[in-house]
Enzyme design. Structure first.
Site, PDB file in Angstrom:
ATOM      1  N   GLY A  84      -8.782 -23.202  14.200  1.00 42.31           N
ATOM      2  CA  GLY A  84     -10.171 -23.459  13.848  1.00 42.31           C
ATOM      3  C   GLY A  84     -10.732 -22.479  12.845  1.00 42.31           C
ATOM      4  O   GLY A  84     -11.852 -22.654  12.373  1.00 42.31           O
ATOM      5  N   HIS A  97     -13.188 -28.560  22.603  1.00 42.75           N
ATOM      6  CA  HIS A  97     -14.068 -27.813  21.704  1.00 42.75           C
ATOM      7  C   HIS A  97     -15.508 -27.830  22.169  1.00 42.75           C
ATOM      8  O   HIS A  97     -16.327 -27.052  21.699  1.00 42.75           O
ATOM      9  CB  HIS A  97     -13.970 -28.379  20.280  1.00 42.75           C
ATOM     10  CG  HIS A  97     -14.666 -27.545  19.246  1.00 42.75           C
ATOM     11  ND1 HIS A  97     -15.242 -28.070  18.115  1.00 42.75           N
ATOM     12  CD2 HIS A  97     -14.890 -26.215  19.182  1.00 42.75           C
ATOM     13  CE1 HIS A  97     -15.781 -27.100  17.397  1.00 42.75           C
ATOM     14  NE2 HIS A  97     -15.583 -25.971  18.019  1.00 42.75           N
ATOM     15  N   HIS A 120      -0.478  -3.353   5.171  1.00 40.46           N
ATOM     16  CA  HIS A 120      -0.821  -1.964   4.897  1.00 40.46           C
ATOM     17  C   HIS A 120      -1.661  -1.378   6.013  1.00 40.46           C
ATOM     18  O   HIS A 120      -2.863  -1.640   6.104  1.00 40.46           O
ATOM     19  CB  HIS A 120      -1.571  -1.878   3.575  1.00 40.46           C
ATOM     20  CG  HIS A 120      -1.987  -0.475   3.199  1.00 40.46           C
ATOM     21  ND1 HIS A 120      -1.149   0.605   3.315  1.00 40.46           N
ATOM     22  CD2 HIS A 120      -3.157   0.008   2.707  1.00 40.46           C
ATOM     23  CE1 HIS A 120      -1.774   1.690   2.918  1.00 40.46           C
ATOM     24  NE2 HIS A 120      -3.005   1.356   2.557  1.00 40.46           N
ATOM     25  N   GLU A 169       3.727   1.847   2.594  1.00 39.28           N
ATOM     26  CA  GLU A 169       4.850   0.914   2.635  1.00 39.28           C
ATOM     27  C   GLU A 169       5.850   1.113   1.498  1.00 39.28           C
ATOM     28  O   GLU A 169       6.957   0.586   1.551  1.00 39.28           O
ATOM     29  CB  GLU A 169       4.355  -0.540   2.558  1.00 39.28           C
ATOM     30  CG  GLU A 169       3.562  -0.991   3.756  1.00 39.28           C
ATOM     31  CD  GLU A 169       2.134  -0.478   3.697  1.00 39.28           C
ATOM     32  OE1 GLU A 169       1.738   0.229   4.638  1.00 39.28           O
ATOM     33  OE2 GLU A 169       1.432  -0.754   2.721  1.00 39.28           O
ATOM     34  N   GLY A 175       0.840  -1.185   0.000  1.00 39.60           N
ATOM     35  CA  GLY A 175       0.000   0.000   0.000  1.00 39.60           C
ATOM     36  C   GLY A 175       0.875   1.235   0.000  1.00 39.60           C
ATOM     37  O   GLY A 175       2.106   1.161   0.051  1.00 39.60           O
ATOM     38  N   SER A 176       0.251   2.371  -0.007  1.00 40.97           N
ATOM     39  CA  SER A 176       0.990   3.630  -0.151  1.00 40.97           C
ATOM     40  C   SER A 176       1.961   3.868   0.994  1.00 40.97           C
ATOM     41  O   SER A 176       3.065   4.386   0.792  1.00 40.97           O
ATOM     42  CB  SER A 176       0.006   4.794  -0.252  1.00 40.97           C
ATOM     43  OG  SER A 176      -0.854   4.816   0.884  1.00 40.97           O
ATOM     44  N   GLU A 215      -4.485  -9.533   2.262  1.00 42.09           N
ATOM     45  CA  GLU A 215      -3.544  -9.614   3.370  1.00 42.09           C
ATOM     46  C   GLU A 215      -3.647 -10.915   4.161  1.00 42.09           C
ATOM     47  O   GLU A 215      -2.649 -11.396   4.705  1.00 42.09           O
ATOM     48  CB  GLU A 215      -3.715  -8.411   4.298  1.00 42.09           C
ATOM     49  CG  GLU A 215      -3.141  -7.110   3.744  1.00 42.09           C
ATOM     50  CD  GLU A 215      -4.141  -6.314   2.922  1.00 42.09           C
ATOM     51  OE1 GLU A 215      -5.189  -6.871   2.537  1.00 42.09           O
ATOM     52  OE2 GLU A 215      -3.877  -5.120   2.669  1.00 42.09           O
TER      53      GLU A 215
END
Length: 553
Positions: free
Chosen positions: A410, A292, A85, A43, A40-41, A62
């Site tokens: 999970g 679980h 980003h 980075e 992105g801008s 991402e």
């Protein structure tokens, strides 16, 4: 550059030397020359004059980026670098960041931030409270107070990510920091493998010596501590039954070994039932235990002694009774094998082998059986097919030398891009990515990265028309799951649109031919297998109900 004798710290000032150069030199010394990202801008300045010998692996979302890096780090055994980003990118990545945290995967995650002079005015694309957003699923997070502190922060993030228990770390970096003057940062040679406490090990060995029947419960930590061979030697020395811990994300023990007994479900009562008869329970590289569904009663069979060994102090603190020892497992198992007396080999009680599936109906059980017969030797397996987990356990064993990866959290959307990362880390070895149709759609754009980088991944989509695992779990509550059907998706067309060839089979007579073609040659390809929902087995729902009382869905 040798790391001997170096330590993290500033050295002399270099004229014209910027933060970007200091960071890239540091990454090269750490061996982190593969960067996973979706830029992105905020980075872009990081990649000015991108150094030779580095490669940037692009993911189209991402969450895909983080999962690719996760697979890469697990397969390589070293931390991987991820570039995200600002807030939006970190937000997209959170599902697979959670998975990386639960998997114990070492990642160094950098995220862009707006220029420091703009931050008081809440600018567009800034990250408010940047270090708080990824918590609690990172071990450490920082936005350095000064640009000059960025290289030191990344060095520290790497060291923390690689310390046991391994996991992700996070550094937020303002866009204008990269061009600020900096000083080189040296690198510490860090050794953080904890040796076991001798007194505790002697007590554990004495408990094992007086036991009449020992059960080992092995988890992900055995693999991440490179202790598979140590476990095998100990299990054979003390003639212990070996079970796989609930939700284990790696394969700790060969599933064709005479001592292998099976997989523990994530249910308290069911675990006690499976371990019944053992008077010593040795849990290695796993919690005691991951559940679980709600349960009650004892944690282990009444009267059984409990010993847990792993590298995570938090897991040790949660052990409800017995002895908990914090140590590197390879060291601990070697020590235990030296202390525990050898026991005579008992009569071999092999795990019950399920009946072969009928060949006239294309079920996930038949698919797993034929994959076991036709897969290339040594192929790595990355799995995210929840409703097929039972048939996979029964018919697709992970053998000595195999590498198995799955999602410990999970959450869905991990395995498809993670398989790409595994293949990029080990380009000499093919990867089988086993996916449910619902799971595949969480990260389907990861196929583009497989095609673009010619990752040797063979994708198998088990298409049962929806979230069949949700239907199975709904039976526990006596209800029919809503929103569990998703017909009409053409996975072959989705793969071809992203540059990966594919085929679909729905006739059991075509299965062997299609699998043989899937494994031929090199490079990514996809096979969609239309299977009967419920497995085509009149008792499938009953079996699923029993298994999924504790299995992850």
């Amino acid at each position: 550059m040798s790391l001997d004798g170096l330590h993290v710290g500033r050295t002399e000032t270099h004229v014209g030397y910027a933060v970007r150069q200091a960071v890239m030199e540091l990454l090269e010394r750490f061996g982190m020359t593969t960067i996973f990202g979706n830029p992105g801008s905020t980075e872009l300045p990081m990649f000015r004059d991108f150094p030779e010998g580095f490669r940037y692996i692009l993911g189209l979302q991402e969450s895909v980026v983080v999962a690719m890096a996760d697979g890469f780090a697990q397969a390589s055994g070293a931390a991987a670098l991820v570039n995200l980003h600002s807030s939006a990118g970190v937000g997209h990545a959170m599902g697979n960041l959670f998975t990386a945290y639960r998997n114990g995967t070492p990642l160094v995650i950098t995220a862009g931030q707006q220029a420091r002079s703009m931050l008081p005015y809440a600018p567009f694309l800034h990250a408010e409270r940047a270090t708080e957003l990824p918590r609690p699923f990172v071990k450490w997070a920082i936005e350095p107070a000064r640009a000059q502190d960025v290289p030191q922060a990344i060095a520290q993030a790497y060291q923390i990510a690689m310390q046991a228990p391994r996991g992700p770390t996070f550094v937020s970096i303002p866009i204008d920091d990269w061009e600020q003057p900096a000083q080189p940062v040296a690198v510490t040679r860090l050794s953080a493998k904890a040796a076991p406490d001798p007194q505790a090990m002697a007590e554990a060995a004495a408990t094992i010596a007086k036991a009449s029947r020992i059960a080992i419960v092995a988890g992900t930590g055995v693999a991440s501590n490179s202790a598979r061979d140590n476990l095998l030697a100990l299990a054979e020395r003390i003639d212990a039954d070996v079970w796989i811990a609930p939700m284990a994300a790696r394969n700790p023990f060969p599933e064709d070994h005479r001592l292998f007994r099976g997989f523990l479900p994530a249910s308290r009562e069911a675990i006690v039932q499976r371990l019944d008869g053992a008077d010593c329970i040795l849990v290695l590289g796993a919690p005691v235990f991951t559940y679980h569904v709600e349960g009650s009663g004892p944690f282990v069979p009444p009267g059984a002694a409990l010993i847990q060994i792993g590298d995570d102090p938090a897991e040790a603190a949660r052990v409800p009774e017995g002895i908990a020892i914090v140590a590197d497992l390879a060291h601990a198992l070697n020590a235990l094998a030296g202390l525990a007396p050898a026991r005579p080999q008992g009569s071999s009680v092999r795990r019950d082998q399920p009946a072969p599936p009928p060949p006239n109906v294309l079920t996930d059980t038949l698919l797993m059986s034929r994959l076991a017969a036709l897969r290339p030797a040594g192929i790595a397996v990355v799995e995210e097919a929840p409703s097929t987990r039972g048939p996979m356990h029964d018919h697709l064993p992970m053998l000595a030398g195999d590498e198995f990866h799955t999602c410990a959290s999970g959450g869905l959307g991990h395995a498809l891009p993670a398989a790409v990362g595994v293949a990029l880390a080990r380009p000499d070895r093919p990867v089988l990515c086993l996916l449910g149709d619902g799971s595949a759609m969480y990260a389907i754009q990861g196929i583009w990265s497989a095609g673009h980088y010619t990752a040797d991944v063979r994708f198998v989509i088990v298409n049962n028309g929806g979230y069949a695992a949700l239907d199975q779990f709904g039976a526990l509550f006596g209800l029919e799951a809503v929103g569990s059907k998703m017909p009409g998706i053409d996975f072959v067309a989705l793969a071809k649109a992203q540059g990966v060839p594919g085929e679909c089979v729905s006739d059991p007579g075509d299965l062997d031919r299609a699998l043989t073609a899937l494994f031929a040659g090199a490079g990514p390809r996809l096979l969609e297998v239309i299977v009967a929902r419920g497995g085509g087995d009149p008792h499938a729902d009953d079996h699923a109900l029993e298994e999924h009382r504790g299995e992850a869905l």
